[in-house]
Every structure is written in C-alpha cells, then in structure tokens.
Scaffold this motif. Structure first.
Motif, mmCIF file in Angstrom:
data_model
loop_
_atom_site.group_PDB
_atom_site.id
_atom_site.type_symbol
_atom_site.label_atom_id
_atom_site.label_comp_id
_atom_site.label_asym_id
_atom_site.label_seq_id
_atom_site.Cartn_x
_atom_site.Cartn_y
_atom_site.Cartn_z
ATOM 1 N N GLY A 42 0.821 48.111 81.360
ATOM 2 C CA GLY A 42 -0.228 49.002 80.668
ATOM 3 C C GLY A 42 -0.765 48.241 79.550
ATOM 4 N N TYR A 43 0.047 47.369 78.919
ATOM 5 C CA TYR A 43 -0.390 46.947 77.730
ATOM 6 C C TYR A 43 -1.349 45.586 78.005
ATOM 7 C CZ TYR A 43 -0.388 43.678 73.593
ATOM 8 O OH TYR A 43 -0.764 43.000 72.557
ATOM 9 N N LEU A 44 -1.109 44.768 79.065
ATOM 10 C CA LEU A 44 -1.998 43.808 79.513
ATOM 11 C C LEU A 44 -3.214 44.193 80.077
ATOM 12 C CD1 LEU A 44 0.642 41.414 80.765
ATOM 13 C CD2 LEU A 44 -0.786 41.224 78.712
ATOM 14 N N LEU A 45 -3.037 45.430 80.937
ATOM 15 C CA LEU A 45 -4.547 46.080 81.204
ATOM 16 C C LEU A 45 -5.437 46.517 80.428
ATOM 17 C CD1 LEU A 45 -3.495 47.971 84.655
ATOM 18 C CD2 LEU A 45 -4.831 46.174 84.405
ATOM 19 N N VAL A 46 -4.981 47.249 79.205
ATOM 20 C CA VAL A 46 -5.731 47.838 77.859
ATOM 21 C C VAL A 46 -6.288 46.571 77.398
ATOM 22 C CG1 VAL A 46 -5.838 49.286 76.053
ATOM 23 C CG2 VAL A 46 -4.742 49.917 77.978
ATOM 24 N N LEU A 47 -5.506 45.354 77.108
ATOM 25 C CA LEU A 47 -5.636 44.397 76.374
ATOM 26 C C LEU A 47 -6.949 43.460 77.161
ATOM 27 C CD1 LEU A 47 -4.731 43.180 73.896
ATOM 28 C CD2 LEU A 47 -3.509 41.544 75.013
ATOM 29 N N GLY A 48 -6.695 43.507 78.603
ATOM 30 C CA GLY A 48 -7.728 42.886 79.276
ATOM 31 C C GLY A 48 -9.218 43.432 79.106
ATOM 32 N N VAL A 49 -9.228 44.924 78.880
ATOM 33 C CA VAL A 49 -10.611 45.538 78.930
ATOM 34 C C VAL A 49 -11.096 45.104 77.560
ATOM 35 C CG1 VAL A 49 -11.591 47.812 78.389
ATOM 36 C CG2 VAL A 49 -9.901 47.580 80.125
ATOM 37 N N GLY A 50 -10.384 44.899 76.384
ATOM 38 C CA GLY A 50 -10.901 44.226 75.303
ATOM 39 C C GLY A 50 -11.340 43.112 75.346
ATOM 40 N N ALA A 51 -10.609 42.201 76.048
ATOM 41 C CA ALA A 51 -11.003 40.804 76.430
ATOM 42 C C ALA A 51 -12.246 40.618 77.148
ATOM 43 C CB ALA A 51 -9.777 39.994 77.020
ATOM 44 N N SER A 52 -12.766 41.495 77.992
ATOM 45 C CA SER A 52 -13.949 41.517 78.701
ATOM 46 C C SER A 52 -14.949 42.587 78.077
ATOM 47 C CB SER A 52 -13.830 42.283 80.087
ATOM 48 O OG SER A 52 -13.338 43.509 80.088
ATOM 49 N N ALA A 53 -14.820 42.562 76.910
ATOM 50 C CA ALA A 53 -15.749 43.690 75.892
ATOM 51 C C ALA A 53 -17.251 42.979 76.023
ATOM 52 C CB ALA A 53 -15.272 43.767 74.648
ATOM 53 N N LEU A 54 -17.484 41.638 75.990
ATOM 54 C CA LEU A 54 -18.805 41.257 76.199
ATOM 55 C C LEU A 54 -19.294 41.838 77.441
ATOM 56 C CD1 LEU A 54 -18.330 37.759 75.008
ATOM 57 C CD2 LEU A 54 -19.384 39.485 73.808
ATOM 58 N N ILE A 93 0.009 51.187 72.933
ATOM 59 C CA ILE A 93 0.283 50.248 71.701
ATOM 60 C C ILE A 93 -0.902 49.291 71.703
ATOM 61 C CG2 ILE A 93 1.485 47.944 71.339
ATOM 62 C CD1 ILE A 93 4.036 49.431 72.446
ATOM 63 N N ALA A 94 -1.568 48.829 72.636
ATOM 64 C CA ALA A 94 -2.796 48.085 72.568
ATOM 65 C C ALA A 94 -3.773 48.615 72.141
ATOM 66 C CB ALA A 94 -3.061 47.418 74.209
ATOM 67 N N TRP A 95 -3.982 49.891 72.558
ATOM 68 C CA TRP A 95 -5.221 50.523 71.932
ATOM 69 C C TRP A 95 -5.227 50.863 70.634
ATOM 70 C CZ3 TRP A 95 -6.174 55.641 70.261
ATOM 71 C CH2 TRP A 95 -7.684 55.957 70.038
ATOM 72 N N LEU A 96 -4.080 51.319 69.946
ATOM 73 C CA LEU A 96 -3.887 51.525 68.574
ATOM 74 C C LEU A 96 -4.052 50.384 68.017
ATOM 75 C CD1 LEU A 96 -0.872 53.853 68.352
ATOM 76 C CD2 LEU A 96 -3.271 54.670 67.851
ATOM 77 N N ALA A 97 -3.821 49.220 68.338
ATOM 78 C CA ALA A 97 -3.761 47.905 67.549
ATOM 79 C C ALA A 97 -5.176 47.701 67.555
ATOM 80 C CB ALA A 97 -3.137 46.818 68.245
ATOM 81 N N ASN A 98 -5.972 47.670 68.691
ATOM 82 C CA ASN A 98 -7.521 47.304 68.622
ATOM 83 C C ASN A 98 -8.126 48.674 67.703
ATOM 84 O OD1 ASN A 98 -7.551 45.105 70.315
ATOM 85 N ND2 ASN A 98 -7.303 46.398 72.294
ATOM 86 N N LEU A 99 -7.805 49.818 67.907
ATOM 87 C CA LEU A 99 -8.535 50.742 66.950
ATOM 88 C C LEU A 99 -8.279 50.010 65.533
ATOM 89 C CD1 LEU A 99 -9.735 53.566 66.791
ATOM 90 C CD2 LEU A 99 -7.641 54.541 66.619
ATOM 91 N N TYR A 100 -7.212 49.749 65.229
ATOM 92 C CA TYR A 100 -7.083 49.437 63.622
ATOM 93 C C TYR A 100 -7.908 48.039 63.505
ATOM 94 C CZ TYR A 100 -4.988 47.316 59.656
ATOM 95 O OH TYR A 100 -4.749 46.723 58.350
ATOM 96 N N PHE A 101 -7.934 47.000 64.403
ATOM 97 C CA PHE A 101 -8.756 45.979 64.252
ATOM 98 C C PHE A 101 -10.155 46.251 64.116
ATOM 99 C CE2 PHE A 101 -11.500 42.885 66.062
ATOM 100 C CZ PHE A 101 -11.311 41.692 65.288
ATOM 101 N N ALA A 102 -10.698 47.225 64.926
ATOM 102 C CA ALA A 102 -11.987 47.722 64.988
ATOM 103 C C ALA A 102 -12.407 48.227 63.487
ATOM 104 C CB ALA A 102 -12.428 48.728 65.974
ATOM 105 N N HIS A 103 -11.390 49.314 63.040
ATOM 106 C CA HIS A 103 -11.865 49.994 61.992
ATOM 107 C C HIS A 103 -11.911 48.821 60.562
ATOM 108 C CE1 HIS A 103 -11.445 52.616 58.796
ATOM 109 N NE2 HIS A 103 -10.466 52.187 58.033
ATOM 110 N N LYS A 104 -10.992 47.832 60.745
ATOM 111 C CA LYS A 104 -11.102 46.828 59.517
ATOM 112 C C LYS A 104 -12.377 45.967 59.678
ATOM 113 C CE LYS A 104 -8.205 46.070 56.921
ATOM 114 N NZ LYS A 104 -8.068 46.635 55.519
#
Length: 132
Positions: A111-123, A50-61
């Motif tokens: 699982g959602y929060l761990l994948v979201l945390g990777v996106g939050a630490s993207a810098l 769920i987190a990965w698909l939402a981030n994939l959509y955001f990155a595409h847009k």
C-alpha cells in the motif's frame, strides 16, 4: 522579502495528486481486503495512509512561497518539507509496527509503495491538457 503563496490549498495543482493518492490507497486497501482478508486490508490502508500523510505534509510545506524574489524561502521550505516527510514516515512506520497487531507487512509496504508511486508519476497527472 518572502512572498507567500495565497492560493488556497485545494486550488494548487498538487491537490489533484493528493486526491489520486488517497483514492489509490483506498482502492488498494479494498482489493487487499477482498482478496487476502481483513488484516491485509487494513495493513494496506495503513501503508497508504503513511505515504499520503507524509506527502500531505510535504505539499503543505513546499508550496508556501513562490516567485523569484523568494527563491531562498522556496528552497528552504522544500528542504524542510522533505526532511519532515522522511521523519514523519519513519515515525508512522514505527508507530504501526509497535501498535498494530496482527499486521501483514507485505500488504503494508505494498500500500505504501503504490501510493508513493502515484506521487512519483505526478508529472503525468499534472500535465496540461492541449488547447484546441
């Protein structure tokens, strides 16, 4: 005048973050499956997905336009990407809660929060390597 980003998606810096997010989701699902059972494993996998698909959509847009001339298009695509991400996340959580039985909610949100945390630490993932 809007200037489209013609860089292939796999060459954008965000691609590295998406790959690390996918690997984190898979590792979380595997660990939950080994230590807590099959239901926890696929629940964590669904949460990460769920987190990965939402981030994939955001990155595409969000990375469709670039440059100072297309600042308005960049801001609009960021807002559209964020709104789409939130709507997609809510819809996917609703689908999982309605359609998947049995489900382990703690593993799903973990699982959602761990994948979201990777996106939050993207810098940290995208920082440039020093040139020596």
């Amino acid at each position: 005048m809007n200037i489209r980003n013609r860089t292939p998606f796999h060459r954008l810096p965000v691609f590295r973050v998406l790959v690390v997010q996918a690997l984190t989701g898979l590792a979380t699902a595997f660990a939950c499956g080994v230590f807590f059972g099959l239901v926890a494993g696929y629940s964590a996998l669904l949460g990460g997905l769920i987190a990965w698909l939402a981030n994939l959509y955001f990155a595409h847009k969000a990375f469709r336009y670039f440059g100072a001339r297309s600042a308005r298009a960049v801001v609009q695509s960021l807002w559209a990407g964020e709104m789409g991400k939130l709507i997609l996340t809510a819809a996917l959580f609703a689908l999982v809660f309605v359609g998947v039985q049995p489900l382990e909610p703690l593993a799903l949100f973990g699982g959602y929060l761990l994948v979201l945390g990777v996106g939050a630490s993207a810098l940290l993932l995208m920082r440039n390597k020093p040139k020596h």
